[in-house]
Design an enzyme around this catalytic site. Structure first.
Site, PDB file in Angstrom:
ATOM      1  NE  ARG A 245      -0.913  -0.150   4.930  1.00  0.00           N
ATOM      2  CZ  ARG A 245      -0.063   0.566   5.667  1.00  0.00           C
ATOM      3  NH1 ARG A 245       0.378   1.722   5.231  1.00  0.00           N
ATOM      4  NH2 ARG A 245       0.350   0.127   6.829  1.00  0.00           N
ATOM      5  CG  HIS A 249      -3.917   1.249   8.429  1.00  0.00           C
ATOM      6  ND1 HIS A 249      -4.108  -0.046   7.980  1.00  0.00           N
ATOM      7  CD2 HIS A 249      -4.971   1.519   9.251  1.00  0.00           C
ATOM      8  CE1 HIS A 249      -5.226  -0.531   8.519  1.00  0.00           C
ATOM      9  NE2 HIS A 249      -5.754   0.395   9.277  1.00  0.00           N
ATOM     10  CE1 TYR A 258       3.558   1.594   8.615  1.00  0.00           C
ATOM     11  CE2 TYR A 258       2.811   3.214  10.205  1.00  0.00           C
ATOM     12  CZ  TYR A 258       2.584   2.450   9.088  1.00  0.00           C
ATOM     13  OH  TYR A 258       1.388   2.544   8.439  1.00  0.00           O
TER      14      TYR A 258
END
Ligand SMILES: Cc1ncc(C[n+]2csc(CCOP(=O)(O)OP(=O)(O)O)c2C)c(N)n1
Length: 344
Positions: A245, A249, A258
């Site tokens: 992706r 998120h 991250y």
């Protein structure tokens, strides 16, 4: 386990295309349309016109490719990230948008569209897909159910229950894991100690396939085989589509905390739309004006869906109590009364 790839990263064919040029163009148009919707979804969220939005940019081939293997009357059961797949199988943009506006009417597909509303609960919907396929089999129909989920969902008990039941009862289910590397900020390596997710199929006694999830030809080929097997009564298949992706998120996530920019850049170079475009161009099936026209008409169609969704009379907050039970239990009646007490 070997990774099935048919369209190389530069768009050259390294295997047999599962479609002719016209069909490849149709798949390309679907991916471009889905991306227009996805970018619009993020923009609407930033304007406060949608609630949290889960982008799927980068995952178009995994979604469109698997659904392209279905018959229109087959079942599709996906998640909050699977808008492209749901639309491809007949779920209207307007309903997808309404869902993201928090309007319950978004959860009702038109009659004859065999798509369940998107699952927000991670993993639970895989069990629904198994049940739907099993029910079809009991009714003597040859409809199958395909379910999409992420790598994070494979850590849920529901995944294991669904896989086990499907294999034992040989249900007509196709499990498609979009392994996009992350479950929010939790990396794929923290979800499982298995080398691949596809190999888990072995343990349950079903077929397992690992595919390049950014290669729509590979996804479609794997999904077609799985669908044929399911329809023929040969049982379920687990497909692991390796993808990424590109966005965070959801619109409430900061992926920069991250993930590294290098990773994102490396995956951008494997973009599923760029890859199919390069193939179509070399096959004489693409030009800039054509892609521009697809974008334009997608934009018009999606703007119309936005206007329609925003133009509806607001759904009364207590209407959610009306459709649940013929005779609501006391606990719900109490909640309804509380809701009525709320100021403003
Ligand atoms: C049962 C359950 N647990 C936790 C959550 C919170 N949650 C929402 S999305 C998500 C990560 C899911 O990751 P994955 O299955 O890989 O799908 P992706 O979002 O990457 O497509 C979590 C933990 C939830 N919605 N449902």
């Amino acid at each position: 386990m070997e990774v099935l790839r048919i369209l190389d990263v530069d768009g050259s064919l390294i295997g047999d295309s599962p479609v002719d040029l016209d069909e490849a163009r149709r798949l390309f148009a679907a991916m471009v349309t889905a991306r227009v919707y996805d970018r619009k979804g993020s923009a609407l969220q930033r304007q406060g016109r949608l609630a949290t939005y889960a982008q799927f940019e980068g995952q178009e081939a995994a979604q469109i490719g698997s659904v392209a293997a279905l018959r229109p009357d087959d079942w599709l059961v996906g998640t909050y990230r699977d808008a492209a797949a749901m639309w491809m199988h007949g779920y209207p943009w307007e309903a997808l948008l309404l869902g993201r506006m928090g309007d319950e009417r978004g959860g009702a597909p038109p009659a004859g569209v065999n798509v369940l509303p998107p699952s927000i609960t991670v993993g639970g919907h895989m069990i629904h897909a198994v049940g739907l396929g099993w029910a079809e089999r009991m009714k003597g129909s040859d409809r199958i159910a395909l379910t999409l989920f992420g790598d994070g969902a494979t850590s849920e008990g529901d995944f294991h229950e669904a896989m086990n039941f499907a294999a034992v009862y040989s249900t007509p289910t196709v499990f498609v894991c979009q392994n996009n590397g992350w479950a929010i900020s939790m990396s794929r390596g923290r979800q499982t100690a298995s080398e691949t997710i596809a190999q888990k199929a072995d343990a349950y006694g079903m077929a397992g396939v690992l595919v390049d999830g950014n290669d729509i030809f590979a996804v479609l080929t794997a999904a077609r085989t799985a669908v044929q097997r399911a329809r023929a009564g040969e049982g379920p298949t687990l497909i692991e589509a390796l993808t990424y992706r590109i966005g965070p998120h959801t619109t409430t996530d900061d992926a920069g905390r991250y993930r590294s920019d290098e990773d994102v850049d490396a995956w951008r170079k494997k973009d599923p739309i760029d890859r199919l475009r390069a193939h179509l161009r070399s096959a004489g099936g693409w030009d800039e004006a054509w892609e521009g026209a697809i974008e334009q008409s997608a934009s018009t169609e999606i703007e119309a869906a936005v206007a329609q969704a925003e133009g509806l009379e607001p759904f009364p907050a207590d209407a959610m109590f009306d459709r649940m039970y013929a005779k609501p239990p006391g606990s719900l009646e109490a909640q309804r009364r509380l809701q009525g007490d709320e100021p403003g």
